[in-house]
Design a protein around this motif. Structure first.
Motif, short mmCIF file in Angstrom:
data_model
loop_
_atom_site.label_atom_id
_atom_site.label_comp_id
_atom_site.label_asym_id
_atom_site.label_seq_id
_atom_site.Cartn_x
_atom_site.Cartn_y
_atom_site.Cartn_z
N ALA A 1 0.84 -1.21 0.00
CA ALA A 1 0.00 0.00 0.00
C ALA A 1 0.88 1.25 0.00
CB ALA A 1 -0.93 -0.01 1.20
N TRP A 2 1.93 1.25 0.80
CA TRP A 2 2.85 2.39 0.88
C TRP A 2 3.40 2.72 -0.50
CZ3 TRP A 2 4.39 6.26 3.84
CH2 TRP A 2 5.66 6.82 3.68
N LYS A 3 3.85 1.71 -1.22
CA LYS A 3 4.37 1.93 -2.57
C LYS A 3 3.27 2.35 -3.55
CE LYS A 3 7.63 1.42 -4.67
NZ LYS A 3 8.38 2.48 -5.30
N ALA A 4 2.08 1.79 -3.39
CA ALA A 4 0.99 2.08 -4.32
C ALA A 4 0.49 3.52 -4.22
CB ALA A 4 -0.17 1.11 -4.09
N ILE A 5 0.68 4.17 -3.07
CA ILE A 5 0.22 5.55 -2.93
C ILE A 5 1.32 6.57 -3.19
CG2 ILE A 5 -1.65 4.95 -1.34
CD1 ILE A 5 0.14 6.06 0.95
N ASP A 6 2.47 6.09 -3.61
CA ASP A 6 3.60 6.98 -3.92
C ASP A 6 3.25 7.91 -5.08
OD1 ASP A 6 6.09 8.19 -4.06
OD2 ASP A 6 7.00 6.51 -5.15
N ARG A 7 3.21 9.20 -4.79
CA ARG A 7 2.98 10.23 -5.80
C ARG A 7 1.70 9.97 -6.61
NH1 ARG A 7 8.31 9.24 -5.11
NH2 ARG A 7 9.67 11.00 -4.78
N HIS A 8 0.77 9.30 -6.01
CA HIS A 8 -0.50 8.99 -6.66
C HIS A 8 -1.35 10.25 -6.70
CE1 HIS A 8 -3.97 6.63 -7.82
NE2 HIS A 8 -3.25 5.53 -7.78
N SER A 9 -2.23 10.34 -7.65
CA SER A 9 -3.05 11.55 -7.77
C SER A 9 -4.54 11.29 -7.57
CB SER A 9 -2.83 12.20 -9.13
OG SER A 9 -3.22 11.29 -10.15
N ASN A 10 -4.91 10.12 -7.08
CA ASN A 10 -6.30 9.77 -6.90
C ASN A 10 -6.86 10.45 -5.65
OD1 ASN A 10 -8.79 8.58 -6.43
ND2 ASN A 10 -8.11 6.55 -7.11
N PRO A 11 -7.77 11.42 -5.81
CA PRO A 11 -8.32 12.13 -4.65
C PRO A 11 -9.27 11.28 -3.81
CG PRO A 11 -9.46 12.81 -6.63
CD PRO A 11 -8.35 11.89 -7.07
N LEU A 12 -9.62 10.09 -4.29
CA LEU A 12 -10.51 9.21 -3.53
C LEU A 12 -9.80 8.50 -2.39
CD1 LEU A 12 -12.61 7.63 -6.43
CD2 LEU A 12 -13.30 9.43 -4.83
N ILE A 13 -8.47 8.44 -2.43
CA ILE A 13 -7.72 7.78 -1.36
C ILE A 13 -7.69 8.72 -0.16
CG2 ILE A 13 -5.58 6.68 -0.68
CD1 ILE A 13 -4.95 6.37 -3.69
#
Length: 194
Positions: A89-101
């Motif tokens: 999960a930590w890697k999957a949210i790296d610099r992610h742009s999904n405002p739903l998270i």
């Protein structure tokens, strides 16, 4: 809201099933991601579970599975991971742009030590054990201290304390943190687990 639970190397267990049911409500859908594509495994010990995880899935494939689950979500998402699942999960949210998270909660994410350059896209609560075999927990806590959205908790328990199949399982710790998670979600106020 959707809660995505990412399991540890044991995959689907009775504990995960019970947690998913306890977090599911009329307004909250729970999805479980595991390293074995939904197939329950039986391991004689943690080493056997680790060997199976590395052979059948591995860290990179698990990160991809978590990222895919996030991408498919159409609701606000809370990520709840354990060990390898927390690290994925930590890697999957790296610099992610999904405002739903909306939040990522990770218990004893030991692989995080290899990914200290991650810039999370949402608030993160990381719950660490008192010590780890392969690194100094305090060094990781120091490295993460500069990240504004990251809140770390160091417990007096050992890696695996939430999983009854782990040699480090602690019923009191598992009960305490499960209640904390459940209460935060019921209040629709996912935040740090203080």
């Amino acid at each position: 809201m959707q809660i995505i639970i990412m399991t540890d190397i044991f995959g689907l267990t009775t504990d995960i099933d019970l947690l998913a049911v306890s977090l599911s409500t009329e307004l909250t859908r729970v999805t479980v991601i595991d390293p074995y594509d939904g197939h329950k495994q039986t391991f004689i010990n943690e080493q056997a579970a680790y060997d199976a995880f590395m052979t059948l899935c591995g860290h990179e494939q698990y990160i991809s599975a978590v990222a895919s689950a996030i991408a498919l979500s159409e609701d606000e998402v809370v990520l709840l991971g354990f060990s390898a699942g927390a690290s994925a999960a930590w890697k999957a949210i790296d610099r992610h742009s999904n405002p739903l998270i909306k939040h990522c909660i990770g218990f004893y994410p030991s692989q995080i030590r290899n990914h200290l350059d991650v810039i999370p896209c949402c608030p993160v609560t990381l719950v660490f054990p008192c010590e780890e075999k392969h690194f100094e927990v305090d060094n990781i806590l120091s490295a993460l201290a500069s990240l504004k959205q990251v809140h770390c908790i160091k417990t007096s328990f050992y890696h695996g304390f939430m999983n009854s199949l782990s040699e480090n399982y602690s019923l009191s710790a598992a009960t305490f943190f499960t209640d904390k998670i459940r209460n935060k979600i019921k209040l629709d106020n996912i935040g740090i687990l203080n």
